[in-house]
Structures are given as C-alpha cells and as structure tokens.
Design a protein around this motif. Structure first.
Motif, mmCIF file in Angstrom:
data_model
loop_
_atom_site.group_PDB
_atom_site.id
_atom_site.type_symbol
_atom_site.label_atom_id
_atom_site.label_comp_id
_atom_site.label_asym_id
_atom_site.label_seq_id
_atom_site.Cartn_x
_atom_site.Cartn_y
_atom_site.Cartn_z
ATOM 1 N N LEU A 222 0.837 -1.194 0.000
ATOM 2 C CA LEU A 222 0.000 0.000 0.000
ATOM 3 C C LEU A 222 0.877 1.251 0.000
ATOM 4 C CD1 LEU A 222 -2.879 1.243 0.365
ATOM 5 C CD2 LEU A 222 -2.458 1.137 2.834
ATOM 6 N N ILE A 223 0.577 2.197 -0.864
ATOM 7 C CA ILE A 223 1.338 3.442 -0.928
ATOM 8 C C ILE A 223 0.592 4.541 -0.167
ATOM 9 C CG2 ILE A 223 2.182 5.271 -2.446
ATOM 10 C CD1 ILE A 223 2.737 3.204 -4.565
ATOM 11 N N LYS A 224 1.251 5.077 0.862
ATOM 12 C CA LYS A 224 0.738 6.246 1.592
ATOM 13 C C LYS A 224 1.862 7.267 1.706
ATOM 14 C CE LYS A 224 -1.908 5.695 5.160
ATOM 15 N NZ LYS A 224 -2.453 5.283 6.486
ATOM 16 N N ASN A 225 2.572 7.458 0.612
ATOM 17 C CA ASN A 225 3.750 8.310 0.587
ATOM 18 C C ASN A 225 3.695 9.165 -0.669
ATOM 19 O OD1 ASN A 225 6.487 9.192 -0.061
ATOM 20 N ND2 ASN A 225 7.183 7.840 1.585
ATOM 21 N N ARG A 226 3.525 10.471 -0.491
ATOM 22 C CA ARG A 226 3.355 11.335 -1.664
ATOM 23 C C ARG A 226 4.613 11.429 -2.509
ATOM 24 N NH1 ARG A 226 1.693 15.343 2.280
ATOM 25 N NH2 ARG A 226 3.509 16.068 3.423
ATOM 26 N N HIS A 227 5.807 11.188 -1.904
ATOM 27 C CA HIS A 227 7.054 11.256 -2.667
ATOM 28 C C HIS A 227 7.145 10.076 -3.643
ATOM 29 C CE1 HIS A 227 8.268 14.527 -0.097
ATOM 30 N NE2 HIS A 227 8.134 13.766 0.974
ATOM 31 N N ILE A 228 6.798 8.891 -3.173
ATOM 32 C CA ILE A 228 6.766 7.722 -4.065
ATOM 33 C C ILE A 228 5.688 7.917 -5.120
ATOM 34 C CG2 ILE A 228 6.284 5.254 -4.186
ATOM 35 C CD1 ILE A 228 7.468 4.995 -1.387
ATOM 36 N N ARG A 229 4.514 8.371 -4.687
ATOM 37 C CA ARG A 229 3.410 8.634 -5.623
ATOM 38 C C ARG A 229 3.829 9.610 -6.706
ATOM 39 N NH1 ARG A 229 -0.739 12.741 -3.339
ATOM 40 N NH2 ARG A 229 1.005 14.064 -3.991
ATOM 41 N N ASP A 230 4.422 10.714 -6.305
ATOM 42 C CA ASP A 230 4.787 11.747 -7.279
ATOM 43 C C ASP A 230 5.902 11.279 -8.211
ATOM 44 O OD1 ASP A 230 2.876 13.352 -6.179
ATOM 45 O OD2 ASP A 230 4.288 14.567 -5.001
ATOM 46 N N GLU A 231 6.814 10.449 -7.696
ATOM 47 C CA GLU A 231 7.876 9.919 -8.548
ATOM 48 C C GLU A 231 7.299 9.035 -9.646
ATOM 49 O OE1 GLU A 231 12.025 7.303 -8.299
ATOM 50 O OE2 GLU A 231 10.942 7.855 -6.475
ATOM 51 N N LEU A 232 6.298 8.204 -9.298
ATOM 52 C CA LEU A 232 5.638 7.370 -10.300
ATOM 53 C C LEU A 232 4.927 8.242 -11.337
ATOM 54 C CD1 LEU A 232 4.148 4.593 -8.003
ATOM 55 C CD2 LEU A 232 5.900 4.273 -9.760
ATOM 56 N N GLY A 233 4.337 9.334 -10.873
ATOM 57 C CA GLY A 233 3.663 10.238 -11.793
ATOM 58 C C GLY A 233 4.618 10.942 -12.723
#
Length: 304
Positions: A222-233
């Motif tokens: 589960l991703i609850k990390n905006r840095h990982i999220r934004d990197e994927l984006g």
C-alpha cells in the motif's frame, strides 16, 4: 433467481473490498444463481447479467487483498467458469494528481496503454542498476482489442453526452437508502485529516465525476507516501496506484477501472471509499453496455 450453467458466463468482474462488491452487485441488471462450485474453489460468486452479458462477480476474502490473493482468486475463477473471455478489475485506487492530470476524489481512472506499458505497470518489479537506480522490468498483459475499442467508443460518447456515473450512484442510493451515508457523502468535504493548509490544497470532489485514461501502477504494498506517488507520476505518467492488478493481468485479459478514493498520501482515509467504488462500478456498467455481445463470443477463452 434464474439458474444458468457455469459455461454460460463470459465476463469476470473482480473486486477486492466489501464496498466494491456491493457496488458491483447493484450494477447488475438481473441477478442469477447459485454457481456450481468445483472442488477446491474457495471463492464465492455473485452471478447476473449487464447489457446482455452474463457476468461473474468475484470478491477477494475479507481483509485479504494484494497481488497474491488476486492471482489465487482468478485461477479458481477460471477453473470454475471455463468460458470467461475477459475481465474487469473494478474498485478504488489512489489518485496521482499533477499539472498534466487534474484528478479529483470520485473521478475514475481507466487503464490505457502508454510509455511502453500496456495499461498497468508493476511498480515493485524490477532491478537496481548502479548508474540508473531502480528500473522497472517486464510488462503486464492488456485487455482484448474489442474491449479497448469499446473504451474508445464510450469515451467519444461521453464527450458528446457526458457520462452516467453520478446518475448510477444516485439510483443506487435511492433504491437502497441504507447505502446513502457510505456511498454519497458530503461533496463539500475532501475527507482528509492533518494540516488544514495541506488539506485545502488537495483536489476536491467534482459535482460530476470525470474519467481519465492512462497508466495505473500496481504493487503488493500500500502506498501512503506522496514522494513515491509523485515519482511514479513524474517518471511514468501514472494516474493511479492500486494493489491487485499485477496479480490478475497475466492470468486474465483485464481492463482496470479505479475510482479515486484518496491520494496515496498520509491523508488517506475511508470517507470516499464507497463513492469511489460506486463511481468505478458505474463506468464498468456503461462499458458493458457498449461491448458487443457477438464480439465477445468470438474471443478466445481466458482460462487454461
């Protein structure tokens, strides 16, 4: 309830959560049942039809989700229902908002090919390279061309006439008033907790959900990390993250449909889970009305 043979079903609708199963069941035009279970099949099924298609709804066990659980469920499903042609993986996901993609709570993301991927990339499958860092490897399967063509047709229709997602949700909570609090919360609230300034900056729900087409990132954690999220984006132009598709796609040719219930960050909570699940189900129902029944008959079966 009308009884049909397991061989009569051609579409699999896979979901992971109770809220997703409820929305899927509400999307059925008619409910059939029960299924004839094979020895060793630990799934439970809800059977019915949508738009003339016989549909098997399969939900993962309570509190057991992720890629391994999804893969096991699909393997059992394809043994029990040998004539499944394709699947829809329908439920909630975490949005990846960006300047390029104005994604809000309650919007729907539909997996579509791009950036060398077939609609879904497995974000935790790859290798570490000394000079490039972590590099994704492998490519998941994609749905049949017939389904992608139906997606294009539906998208064109929505440009002209708008989509029917909110009407579906409204009809659902009108028919079943007990669902209103969970599936139609206050649209003025983002449902987030934490710093009020950061909360105010989050994309808020729209009066009418919008549909986005692009890449979805799937993985077992589960991703609850905006840095990982934004990197994927930023790196892959991902629109959404979720946890089941990577366990389904290579076993079942599948389109992934995700309603945005959060933004995969520390503000993640359950307030918009029901609404997002219903939004995804509303899109899936419209899509099945667009997919030609005779075309599905000509597809190869998905099972072994």
């Amino acid at each position: 309830m009308e009884i049909r043979r397991n061989e009569d079903y051609s579409v699999a609708w896979v979901c992971a959560l109770t809220e997703e199963l409820i929305a899927a069941t509400c999307a059925l035009d008619d409910e059939y049942g029960p299924a004839e279970y094979l020895t060793g099949d630990t799934n439970t099924y809800t059977l019915g039809c949508i738009g003339g298609h016989n549909v098997v709804i399969c939900s993962l066990p309570k509190s057991v989700n992720g890629t391994i659980a999804a893969s096991s469920a699909v393997v059992n499903l394809l043994r029990t229902f040998p004539n499944i042609r394709f699947g829809l993986l329908v439920g909630i996901g975490g949005g990846v908002p960006s300047i390029r993609h104005d994604i809000s709570l309650g919007d729907v993301v539909v997996s579509s090919p791009g950036n060398g991927f077939r609609g879904v990339l497995q974000h935790d499958h790859g290798k570490w390279l000394e000079d490039q860092g972590f590099k994704l490897t492998g490519s998941l399967n994609k749905p049949p061309i017939l389904i992608l063509s139906a997606v294009s047709t539906l998208e064109a229709g929505h440009w002209v006439k708008g989509n029917g997602i909110k009407r579906f949700i409204e009809s659902m909570v009108t028919k079943y008033p007990r669902l209103r609090q969970q599936y139609f919360p206050d649209e003025e609230s983002s449902g987030a907790a934490g710093d009020p300034k950061e909360r105010a900056a989050l994309p808020r729900p729209r009066p009418e959900p919008e549909i986005h087409y692009g890449l979805i990132a799937s993985g077992s954690s589960l991703i609850k990390n905006r840095h990982i999220r934004d990197e994927l984006g930023e790196k892959f132009d991902v629109l959404c993250v979720e946890m089941e598709a990577a366990g389904v796609m290579d076993n079942l040719p599948c389109l992934v449909i995700r309603g945005i219930s959060d933004f995969a960050d520390p503000f993640k909570n359950d307030q918009w889970k029901g609404y997002a699940a219903a939004a995804a189900a509303g899109y899936a129902k419209e899509l099945l009305y667009t997919v030609p029944k005779e075309g599905v008959k000509r597809l190869s079966t998905a099972g072994p």
